[in-house]
Design an enzyme around this catalytic site. Structure first.
Site, PDB file in Angstrom:
ATOM      1  CB  SER A  67      -0.951   0.016   1.158  1.00  0.00           C
ATOM      2  OG  SER A  67      -0.219   0.011   2.309  1.00  0.00           O
ATOM      3  CE  LYS A  68      -2.221   6.351  -3.105  1.00  0.00           C
ATOM      4  NZ  LYS A  68      -3.151   7.372  -3.112  1.00  0.00           N
ATOM      5  NE  ARG A  69       0.082  -0.006   6.092  1.00  0.00           N
ATOM      6  CZ  ARG A  69       0.790  -1.043   6.679  1.00  0.00           C
ATOM      7  NH1 ARG A  69       2.175  -0.831   7.175  1.00  0.00           N
ATOM      8  NH2 ARG A  69       0.467  -2.074   6.743  1.00  0.00           N
TER       9      ARG A  69
END
Length: 478
Positions: free
Chosen positions: A247-249
């Protein structure tokens, strides 16, 4: 004669080519190229709000940058909506589909009942056999707009022989009658995918394992139409270093971001191929070697973890192994996407380009990405007087400046300006002065580059040339 392999990559436009999608495209591409088959590109652009020209362009640009070409014209799913509706009508005519007039309230009641009974929410099939009845007449009179549903089998099992997951069995009682056409007559994804894959002659579907249940549902559509079912291979998703879904994290998700971080397409291709596929412990594969070695049988069932350190190390390996002129071409092509790259490009005249070419052998030994290469090459583009980083300032203390002042006339007197000649002059000065080489070479490095690290200092002298080198030395000695 065996059937020719036809694969496809079918992304939905989201604004960029997802790194997981890039790996899926790569696996499809490798299998097609290995077998002498074809890989097709289909843009699944039925979500009209998200499917902008820029979002579609980002996918195509990412594919081209990675070197993943496709065969034939790009197919756009939305443009084929009439064909999708035609197949739905054929299924209705065959008695393999039916019109469902269930209201949103009724559907919610079905879901609520299922929740109370501890069952997965499923449509209960109440309109399966009500076509042509009084119930349908009332629904039409009330102005209800029906959806068209597939009349899926209720008994037995649907078995998927998956080339990665193995044999996967789905009880048909757990697969409800999926919607083929919405009440506004627009086709659903499930119908469109099957029709497109059939019409495009796809023989092998390679996609993420989040589509595994879809394979069972889509099999029912193939069977209802009497079409050949393509082979399936559902590959695990990519996870972050912590084991959670990427994911973006976890960092960059789009291929465009990896280009902007200074990775080479060859290195990213190699890394993505090894992310979930292996051939023993071997790490490095050229593209022809990958094409020859790839096999779906060696794709792992468990998710692969994205390791940025491993990718960076692999990229550094590719940079060091690459011919200097080829790396220079890649570097120049990447400048529009790198931080401060456009500024470097604006200064890159033929003189600077020639200097960069001469310095490339030393620069690439100290860089793992093109960003680091650009940082290492900054000394070529710096304007006098140079600004010095903190470590360079420390090296240019009283003693360092004194060595530079004494060394400058010796360098100026050289009959030829080469790395070998410069090294001889510096070593002669070290012997005459009684200083250690580092006490002279390190201030010299700081004076020439503004930093405490650089390519070989004698190579730097030759690359900068006599006039620029002596000017920087004199600036620092003052």
């Amino acid at each position: 004669m065996s059937q020719s392999v036809v694969t496809r990559f079918a992304p939905s436009p989201t604004g960029y080519l997802h790194i997981g999608g890039a790996r899926t495209a790569l696996f499809n591409w490798l299998l097609a190229r290995q077998t002498g088959g074809r890989m097709l590109l289909r843009i699944e652009d039925t979500d009209r709000e998200r499917s902008t020209d820029s979002a579609i362009g980002a996918i195509i640009d990412g594919m081209k940058w990675l070197g993943l070409d496709w065969d034939g014209d790009t197919i756009y799913q939305f443009a084929r909506a009439d064909r999708h509706r035609e197949v739905a009508e054929q299924l209705l005519a065959r008695g393999a589909a039916y019109k469902c007039y269930a209201s949103p309230q009724e559907l919610e009641e079905m879901r609520e009942t299922a929740r109370k009974e501890g069952r997965p929410p499923r449509y209960d099939g109440r309109w399966r056999d009500l076509g042509g009845t009084e119930a349908e007449s009332r629904a039409i009179a009330e102005g209800r707009k029906p959806v068209v549903r597939l009349k899926a089998p209720r008994e037995g099992e649907t078995v998927i022989e998956d080339k990665v997951q193995g044999t996967v069995t789905f009880p048909n009682k757990d697969l409800d009658d999926l919607v083929l056409l919405r009440s506004d007559d627009t086709p659903t994804y499930m119908l469109a995918v099957v029709v497109d894959d059939h019409d495009m002659g796809v023989t092998q579907i390679i996609r993420g394992d989040d589509h595994l249940t879809n394979a069972a549902r889509q099999t029912h559509i193939y069977q209802s139409m009497g079409w050949d079912i393509p082979a399936f291979a559902h590959i695990p998703l990519i996870h972050g270093p912590d084991g959670a879904k990427m994911s973006k994290r976890h960092g960059a998700l789009g291929v465009d971001a990896y280009r902007a971080m200074g990775y080479l397409p060859e290195a990213l291709r190699n890394y993505l191929a090894r992310l979930g596929w292996s051939q023993g412990d071997r790490e490095f594969f050229s593209t022809p070697e990958l094409t020859e070695a790839f096999s779906l049988a060696q794709v792992h069932r468990s998710p692969a973890r994205f390791d940025y350190v491993k990718l960076e190390n692999m990229n550094g390996h590719y940079m060091r192994a690459m011919d200097d002129s080829a790396l220079l071409e890649q570097f120049i092509a990447a400048l529009p996407y790198l931080p401060n790259g456009p500024d470097i490009a604006a200064k890159l005249d033929e003189t600077r380009k020639a200097q960069l070419a001469r310095a490339m052998a030393g620069l690439k030994e100290r860089a793992k990405t093109l960003i680091e290469l650009a940082e290492g090459a900054q000394f070529l583009f710096a304007q006098r007087p140079l600004s010095y980083d903190e470590k360079a300032r420390d090296l240019l203390g009283e003693s360092g400046r004194a060595h530079l002042a004494a060394l400058s006339p010796r360098l100026a007197a050289l009959p030829e300006w080469t790395a070998v000649a410069a090294e001889s002059a510096v070593r002669a000065y070290v012997a005459d002065s009684g200083a250690k080489l580092g006490q002279v070479a390190q201030p010299l490095r700081a004076a020439l580059t503004g930093r405490a690290t650089s390519p070989g200092i004698f190579d730097v002298l030759e690359t900068l040339g006599r006039e620029e080198s002596l000017g920087r030395i004199d600036d620092a000695a003052a």
